[in-house]
Scaffold this active site. Structure first.
Site, PDB file in Angstrom:
ATOM      1  N   SER A   1       0.849  -1.181   0.000  1.00 14.53           N
ATOM      2  CA  SER A   1       0.000   0.000   0.000  1.00 14.53           C
ATOM      3  C   SER A   1       0.888   1.236   0.000  1.00 14.53           C
ATOM      4  CB  SER A   1      -0.903   0.009   1.241  1.00 14.53           C
ATOM      5  OG  SER A   1      -0.113   0.115   2.419  1.00 14.53           O
ATOM      6  N   LYS A   2       0.258   2.415   0.034  1.00 11.34           N
ATOM      7  CA  LYS A   2       1.035   3.657  -0.009  1.00 11.34           C
ATOM      8  C   LYS A   2       2.016   3.757   1.149  1.00 11.34           C
ATOM      9  CE  LYS A   2      -2.170   6.529  -2.627  1.00 11.34           C
ATOM     10  NZ  LYS A   2      -2.979   7.772  -2.634  1.00 11.34           N
ATOM     11  N   ARG A   3       1.628   3.221   2.298  1.00 15.30           N
ATOM     12  CA  ARG A   3       2.534   3.342   3.443  1.00 15.30           C
ATOM     13  C   ARG A   3       3.779   2.477   3.273  1.00 15.30           C
ATOM     14  NH1 ARG A   3       1.821  -0.834   7.299  1.00 15.30           N
ATOM     15  NH2 ARG A   3       0.092  -2.228   6.805  1.00 15.30           N
TER      16      ARG A   3
END
Length: 465
Positions: free
Chosen positions: A245-247
């Site tokens: 994911s973006k994290r």
């Protein structure tokens, strides 16, 4: 296989080109290149509510930055609607598709009842024509969806080129909607028609599409098409084992470009993300295209490691054409308000520092003190500009106008001064670094002095010393 392979990359323009999509594109590109085939770019933009022109451009920009050149396309599904409708009518004419008038409420109630009975929620075939079956009268004013008549017996079997043999019983599949009530075709049908018309021989895609494959195979078979080979690539996970994911860093590949990564580093990293060639870690794309095969794609998910990507990028910075790095760093310095043309030459500075950084942005950052006046912390000045050092600094400053401004001569002058004042090199070098750059650690001080230039060194020493 020479000359016969045709692969495709088919992103939906509902966002940017992310890491997973870029890897899929790379694998499909490399497979086509290895077999002297064709690589097709297709934009699956039938979801008009979520598809945007900006996302299309982001995908094209990402492909261009990575250097993943395509031989055909980009093809847009929205420009092929007449073809989809033509084949939907063909299936209806062959009694392989039929109208269904179930409302959303009826379908919801159908699935709720099935769940209550412990059954798998699915369309129950209410409007599916069968010999001797009496269908309800079509409700007035209701536009039907069109469903594909899926076989009810037998199995769909394919030898996945990554996952191995996969078999799904047709009894597990209900009748898929291939056209909505407004006549627009659905994703799974458009994909099938595109792969058919574009003569795709190898479908290389993420394994989140495995569940779509048996349905697509059945539709292809109904259309009399030759089936492509399928290769479903496992997903990419973050270091914590969760879906990327973006994290974790699953951002646009163009964000990595903005952050100062080189495309060859990103490609090299993606190539090794779930695929291997012995112990080889660093290789260019022509080599990768010669080596790439589907047999060495891992069956288990790959883990994204930003540190490994940074390590590779640092390697490519060290080996890149210095003139190219000048062109890349210059606008980064200008963007933060600096004027590189008014300071030291950028090329020798880049050669001096590129072994010390992992990205172009880090390189631009460490070069900032050369192009703007620094204001060392008073505590730093007090710590390193002691009374014991000041006479040596003054003696070195006096020599500067007459020194042959070459690294060797500067080094010799430094050594003469520290010998005369019974100091060690760090006792003079560190104060010089603080006065010139506001920091205690830099490359060798004689190299720093050389690239800084005589007048700039004198000006900065006189301002603070």
């Amino acid at each position: 296989m020479t000359g016969s392979v045709r692969t495709r990359f088919a992103p939906s323009p509902t966002g940017y080109l992310h890491i997973g999509g870029a890897r899929t594109a790379l694998f499909a590109w490399a497979y086509a290149r290895r077999h002297h085939g064709r690589f097709v770019l297709r934009i699956e933009d039938t979801d008009r509510e979520r598809s945007t022109d900006e996302s299309v451009q982001a995908i094209l920009d990402g492909m261009r930055w990575l250097g993943l050149d395509y031989d055909e396309g980009p093809h847009f599904q929205t420009q092929r609607m007449a073809r989809y409708r033509e084949l939907i009518e063909t299936l209806r004419a062959r009694d392989l598709a039929y109208p269904c008038y179930c409302s959303r409420e009826e379908l919801d109630a159908m699935r709720a009842s099935q769940r209550a009975q412990g059954l798998k929620p699915r369309y129950d075939g209410t409007w599916r024509p069968e010999p001797g079956k009496l269908l309800p009268p079509p409700p007035a004013g209701v536009e039907p969806v069109i469903r594909f008549r899926n076989p009810t017996t037998g199995s769909v079997v394919w030898d996945d080129l990554v996952k191995g043999r996969i078999e799904v019983a047709n009894a597990e599949l209900d009748d898929l909607i291939i056209a909505r009530a407004d006549g627009s075709p659905t994703y799974n049908f458009c994909v099938v028609v595109d792969d058919l018309d574009m003569a795709i021989t190898h479908v290389i895609r993420g394994d989140d599409h495995v569940n779509n494959t048996p349905r697509q195979i059945n539709i292809l078979s109904a259309l009399g098409a030759r089936l492509p080979h399928y290769a479903h690539v496992p997903m990419i996970l973050g270091a914590d084992g969760e879906r990327l994911s973006k994290r974790h860093g699953a951002v646009s590949v163009m964000q990595y470009a903005e952050e100062g990564y080189l495309p060859e580093a990103m490609l090299n990293y993606l190539a090794r993300l779930g695929w291997s060639h012995g112990d080889d870690e660093i290789f260019d794309m022509p080599t990768f295209a010669r080596w790439f095969d589907l047999e060495h794609i891992a069956r288990s998910p790959a883990q994204f490691d930003p540190r490994k990507l940074a390590w590779l990028n640092a390697h490519y910075l060290k080996t890149a054409d210095p003139a190219r790095l000048v062109d890349a760093v210059m606008p980064r310095l200008v963007a933060i308000g600096l004027s590189p043309h008014e300071g030291p030459a950028l090329l020798p500075l880049i050669l001096l520092y590129r072994d010390r950084v992992a990205t172009l942005n880090e390189l631009a950052d460490v070069l900032k003190p050369y192009y703007q006046l620094v204001h060392p912390e008073p505590a730093l000045l007090a710590q390193h500009l002691s009374d014991a050092v000041r006479p040596a600094l003054a003696a070195f400053r006096q020599r500067l106008p007459a020194i042959d401004w070459q690294r060797e001569a500067l080094n010799a002058a430094l050594k003469e001064v520290i010998a005369a004042h019974r100091l060690k090199m760090p006792q003079l070098a560190i104060p010089l670094r603080v006065l010139l750059l506001g920091q205690t650690q830099t490359p060798s001080i004689d190299a720093v002095l050389e690239v800084f230039g005589r007048e700039r060194v004198i000006t900065r020493l006189d301002r603070l010393a």
